[in-house]
Write an enzyme that holds these catalytic residues in place. Structure first.
Site, PDB file in Angstrom:
ATOM      1  N   VAL A  49       0.837  -1.282   0.078  1.00  0.00           N
ATOM      2  CA  VAL A  49       0.067  -0.004  -0.092  1.00  0.00           C
ATOM      3  C   VAL A  49       0.939   1.242  -0.059  1.00  0.00           C
ATOM      4  O   VAL A  49       0.464   2.498  -0.515  1.00  0.00           O
ATOM      5  CB  VAL A  49      -1.031   0.079   1.383  1.00  0.00           C
ATOM      6  CG1 VAL A  49      -0.441   0.194   2.210  1.00  0.00           C
ATOM      7  CG2 VAL A  49      -2.010   1.194   1.102  1.00  0.00           C
ATOM      8  N   LYS A  82       8.309  12.114  16.883  1.00  0.00           N
ATOM      9  CA  LYS A  82       6.832  12.609  16.740  1.00  0.00           C
ATOM     10  C   LYS A  82       6.279  12.834  18.051  1.00  0.00           C
ATOM     11  O   LYS A  82       6.327  11.979  19.042  1.00  0.00           O
ATOM     12  CB  LYS A  82       6.059  11.716  16.047  1.00  0.00           C
ATOM     13  CG  LYS A  82       4.318  11.963  16.189  1.00  0.00           C
ATOM     14  CD  LYS A  82       3.664  11.116  15.124  1.00  0.00           C
ATOM     15  CE  LYS A  82       2.226  11.160  15.598  1.00  0.00           C
ATOM     16  NZ  LYS A  82       1.488  10.013  14.989  1.00  0.00           N
TER      17      LYS A  82
HETATM   18  C1  LIG Z   1      -4.261   6.426   3.453  1.00  0.00           C
HETATM   19  C2  LIG Z   1      -3.619   5.606   4.595  1.00  0.00           C
HETATM   20  C3  LIG Z   1      -2.935   6.214   5.261  1.00  0.00           C
HETATM   21  C4  LIG Z   1      -2.320   5.630   6.339  1.00  0.00           C
HETATM   22  N1  LIG Z   1      -1.732   6.076   7.509  1.00  0.00           N
HETATM   23  C5  LIG Z   1      -1.265   5.279   8.521  1.00  0.00           C
HETATM   24  C6  LIG Z   1      -0.394   5.826   9.498  1.00  0.00           C
HETATM   25  O1  LIG Z   1      -0.267   7.148   9.551  1.00  0.00           O
HETATM   26  N2  LIG Z   1       0.184   4.984  10.492  1.00  0.00           N
HETATM   27  C7  LIG Z   1      -0.231   3.782  10.439  1.00  0.00           C
HETATM   28  O2  LIG Z   1       0.330   3.042  11.462  1.00  0.00           O
HETATM   29  N3  LIG Z   1      -0.682   3.002   9.457  1.00  0.00           N
HETATM   30  C8  LIG Z   1      -1.236   3.799   8.378  1.00  0.00           C
HETATM   31  N4  LIG Z   1      -2.023   3.286   7.303  1.00  0.00           N
HETATM   32  C9  LIG Z   1      -1.983   1.658   7.410  1.00  0.00           C
HETATM   33  C10 LIG Z   1      -0.619   1.052   7.136  1.00  0.00           C
HETATM   34  O3  LIG Z   1      -0.474   1.558   5.758  1.00  0.00           O
HETATM   35  C11 LIG Z   1      -0.832  -0.206   6.761  1.00  0.00           C
HETATM   36  O4  LIG Z   1      -1.423  -0.671   8.247  1.00  0.00           O
HETATM   37  C12 LIG Z   1       0.678  -0.915   6.761  1.00  0.00           C
HETATM   38  O5  LIG Z   1       1.126  -0.358   5.553  1.00  0.00           O
HETATM   39  C13 LIG Z   1       0.278  -2.436   6.653  1.00  0.00           C
HETATM   40  O6  LIG Z   1      -0.092  -2.848   5.258  1.00  0.00           O
HETATM   41  P1  LIG Z   1      -0.073  -4.258   5.087  1.00  0.00           P
HETATM   42  O7  LIG Z   1       1.355  -4.873   5.136  1.00  0.00           O
HETATM   43  O8  LIG Z   1      -1.198  -4.959   5.974  1.00  0.00           O
HETATM   44  O9  LIG Z   1      -0.702  -4.426   3.738  1.00  0.00           O
HETATM   45  P2  LIG Z   1       0.130  -3.854   2.273  1.00  0.00           P
HETATM   46  O10 LIG Z   1       1.015  -3.032   2.373  1.00  0.00           O
HETATM   47  O11 LIG Z   1      -1.002  -3.797   1.229  1.00  0.00           O
HETATM   48  O12 LIG Z   1       0.786  -5.280   1.652  1.00  0.00           O
HETATM   49  C14 LIG Z   1       0.109  -6.441   1.355  1.00  0.00           C
HETATM   50  C15 LIG Z   1       1.223  -7.528   0.990  1.00  0.00           C
HETATM   51  O13 LIG Z   1       0.789  -8.693   0.243  1.00  0.00           O
HETATM   52  C16 LIG Z   1       1.061  -9.042  -0.933  1.00  0.00           C
HETATM   53  N5  LIG Z   1       0.228  -9.939  -1.512  1.00  0.00           N
HETATM   54  C17 LIG Z   1      -1.030  -9.437  -1.712  1.00  0.00           C
HETATM   55  N6  LIG Z   1      -1.697 -10.862  -2.241  1.00  0.00           N
HETATM   56  C18 LIG Z   1      -0.557 -11.640  -2.841  1.00  0.00           C
HETATM   57  C19 LIG Z   1      -0.744 -12.592  -3.481  1.00  0.00           C
HETATM   58  N7  LIG Z   1      -1.700 -13.190  -4.132  1.00  0.00           N
HETATM   59  N8  LIG Z   1       0.569 -13.108  -3.754  1.00  0.00           N
HETATM   60  C20 LIG Z   1       1.652 -12.840  -3.175  1.00  0.00           C
HETATM   61  N9  LIG Z   1       1.765 -11.555  -2.416  1.00  0.00           N
HETATM   62  C21 LIG Z   1       0.328 -11.114  -2.255  1.00  0.00           C
HETATM   63  C22 LIG Z   1       1.472  -7.877  -1.490  1.00  0.00           C
HETATM   64  O14 LIG Z   1       2.743  -8.195  -2.583  1.00  0.00           O
HETATM   65  C23 LIG Z   1       2.278  -6.968  -0.571  1.00  0.00           C
HETATM   66  O15 LIG Z   1       3.460  -7.303  -0.365  1.00  0.00           O
HETATM   67  C24 LIG Z   1      -2.537   3.928   6.628  1.00  0.00           C
HETATM   68  C25 LIG Z   1      -3.307   3.527   5.350  1.00  0.00           C
HETATM   69  C26 LIG Z   1      -3.783   4.127   4.538  1.00  0.00           C
HETATM   70  C27 LIG Z   1      -4.648   3.511   3.286  1.00  0.00           C
END
Ligand SMILES: Cc1cc2nc3c(=O)[nH]c(=O)nc-3n(C[C@H](O)[C@H](O)[C@H](O)COP(=O)(O)OP(=O)(O)OC[C@H]3O[C@@H](n4cnc5c(N)ncnc54)[C@H](O)[C@@H]3O)c2cc1C
Length: 502
Positions: A49, A82
């Site tokens: 993301v 921060k």
């Molecule tokens: C607008 C916005 C602002 C934010 N601000 C904050 C903040 O200030 N502070 C904070 O703590 N959090 C914030 N967040 C949340 C934060 O971005 C996420 O909690 C954090 O980045 C973790 O994301 P994730 O790892 O769960 O998902 P993602 O970063 O989406 O990672 C998903 C992973 O799964 C993999 N994947 C998916 N499907 C498959 C597949 N079929 N095969 C192989 N790989 C796959 C992708 O390649 C990727 O590596 C924010 C979110 C948004 C949307």
């Protein structure tokens, strides 16, 4: 029959975003010596993301736990300190147009009592200074662009969070996890194979590999490939309480000196963050797509940042706000966006990630795969999500803006969670918020201090009226003394720029 921890030594993590790499590091750190193998599969094509640049103090706890020094990770991730978050233009009540939500300091106990007393008196209608900012050291540090680390002669700890480049933190954590022994597979998962009892058996990738495991950690982002798509665990949306479902992101150049707070400014259909990193400022507008189009949101943000004629590219994102019903189901643990997300107003997502991962580790070590252990874990994580949600919802309920339907409908929203209603009622009745917070036993979220800052910061007070003679609320706090005390304390802190240079 449920498996035992001792038989479940192959852990497979799907997803290499921040959540996946935090889980990988925490698990390898705790379980490497017990003979566990951890494999993380991620698809570079799908990507992460790539946002999420602010944290709570919980991120420091995580780095301390896995033994990483700030001097090692912060420069690599363009990170800054921060002190807390300023909320600007959320309230139109005179004198309350902005306030600061501070992280706690040891010093607060010398001034918080006066703050609580004044908020109590002001709730009785007494005309006293009852805005939070002058009472808290972190607010002064943020205002002065000072960092939160005191000079050696000042032996009081100040809690702090960080700002950072999310992609670089992911890269850093990946390197660290791989060096600790995590296997890294770059491939897209095409199919999820299930055992006859429905548990996940293996992940089949576009490289033709079938990756088997005992325990699967779903860090696949909003799509929730394992927990939602495969295991069909229902998703509980928070859209009745929280309207925002979209964001647009735009960087700007760093200023001459680096700030030490996040600034959250109310916009027409949501709010905009401003996050100072060492090399740029991260900006984003979180808004509701039901009230404005993505083009309008981008134009409003560009106008606010003076970037209308700039060719800096904007990124648009959708957000799914809510949580899954169970975060641990069968042999799958969901962590990060796959388990749920509460909009980023208080930057709580990584906090919830860390709580989920460490609670799971503790639960598995003490209760193994027992149904009771799992149910208790799910209950705690759900409660953690809901208590954060309640605090975020309070911002919207408290707003007093009238300029758009978005703000009016937020202010009039009747979907107020029960716990929040109780807190608001206690506040209105002039009773002790501390006792109510304790009664609700808020484990992973906000203290009475945070709640008081929020309600006082929005100016949620009755009209001024004369205090009855002899009423305890008529006693006066000497604000000059408070200002002087905070001022003297703040002299023990250097600027953010200086603190980052060390
Ligand atoms: C607008 C916005 C602002 C934010 N601000 C904050 C903040 O200030 N502070 C904070 O703590 N959090 C914030 N967040 C949340 C934060 O971005 C996420 O909690 C954090 O980045 C973790 O994301 P994730 O790892 O769960 O998902 P993602 O970063 O989406 O990672 C998903 C992973 O799964 C993999 N994947 C998916 N499907 C498959 C597949 N079929 N095969 C192989 N790989 C796959 C992708 O390649 C990727 O590596 C924010 C979110 C948004 C949307």
């Amino acid at each position: 029959m449920s498996p035992d921890l001792k038989d479940s030594k192959n852990i497979v993590i799907l997803g290499g975003g921040t959540a996946g790499w935090i889980a990988a590091n925490a698990m390898i750190d705790r379980w490497a010596e017990k003979g566990f193998s951890i494999t993380l599969v991620e698809s570079p094509e799908i990507g992460t993301v790539g946002v999420g640049e602010g944290s709570t103090p919980q991120l420091k706890v995580f780095f301390d736990r896995i033994g990483v020094e700030e001097s090692e990770w912060m420069p690599r991730c363009n990170a800054t300190f921060k002190n807390g978050i300023s909320f600007v233009d959320w309230s139109t009540r005179p004198g309350f147009e902005r306030y600061f939500h501070p992280f706690a300091t040891k010093i607060d106990k010398h001034t918080a009592t006066a703050f609580y007393f004044n908020t109590y008196a002001r709730r009785q209608g007494v005309d006293v200074h009852a805005h939070p900012d002058r009472f808290f050291l972190s607010a002064r540090l943020a205002e002065n662009r000072q960092g939160p680390k005191p000079n050696e002669n000042f032996p009081f700890f100040v809690e702090y969070g960080y700002h950072f480049d999310a992609n670089l933190v992911g890269e850093y954590l990946k390197e660290k996890a791989k060096a600790s022994g995590v296997n890294h597979v770059q491939a897209r998962v095409l199919e999820v194979n299930q055992a006859p009892d429905g548990a996940i058996a293996s992940l089949y990738t576009d490289a033709g590999e079938d990756i088997a495991g005992d325990l699967f950690v779903d860090c696949s982002g909003f799509r929730g490939t394992l927990i939602q798509e495969t295991l069909q665990v229902p998703f509980r949306s928070f859209d009745k309480n929280l309207f925002n479902d979209s964001a647009v992101v735009l960087p700007t150049e760093q200023e001459a000196s680096i700030g030490s707070q996040t600034v959250s400014t109310a916009m027409k259909y949501g709010w905009a963050w401003e996050i100072p990193l060492t090399h740029r400022i991260g900006n984003g507008y979180v808004y509701s797509g039901s009230f404005c189009s993505s083009d309008d949101a981008e134009t409003e943000l560009r106008t606010a940042l003076g970037l209308l004629d700039s060719d800096v590219e904007a990124r648009h994102l959708s957000m799914k706000v809510g949580r899954v019903e169970s975060h641990w189901h069968k042999n799958c643990l969901a962590v990060g966006l796959s388990q749920g997300f509460i909009e980023p107003l208080e930057a709580t997502a990584l906090n919830l990630v860390c709580h989920t991962v460490y609670d799971f580790i503790e639960t598995l070590e003490t209760a193994d795969f027992s149904d009771e252990g799992r149910d208790g874990f799910n209950e705690r994580v759900n409660l953690g999500f809901e208590k954060v949600r309640d605090y975020i919802v309070a911002h919207y309920i408290m707003n007093s803006r009238e300029d758009t339907d978005y703000w009016r409908q937020n202010g009039e929203n009747k979907h107020v969670p029960d716990r929040l209603q109780q807190i608001l009622q206690i506040w209105k009745e002039g009773k002790s918020l501390g006792q109510e917070i304790e009664r609700q036993q808020i484990p992973t979220s906000y203290t009475a201090q945070s709640w008081c800052c929020l309600l006082a910061g929005y100016g949620f007070y009755p009209d001024i009226r004369p205090a009855p003679a002899g009423h305890p609320a008529a006693t006066r706090v000497d604000m000059a003394e408070i200002d002087d005390f905070i001022g003297r304390c703040s002299m023990n802190f250097r600027s953010q720029d200086d603190q980052l240079r060390v």
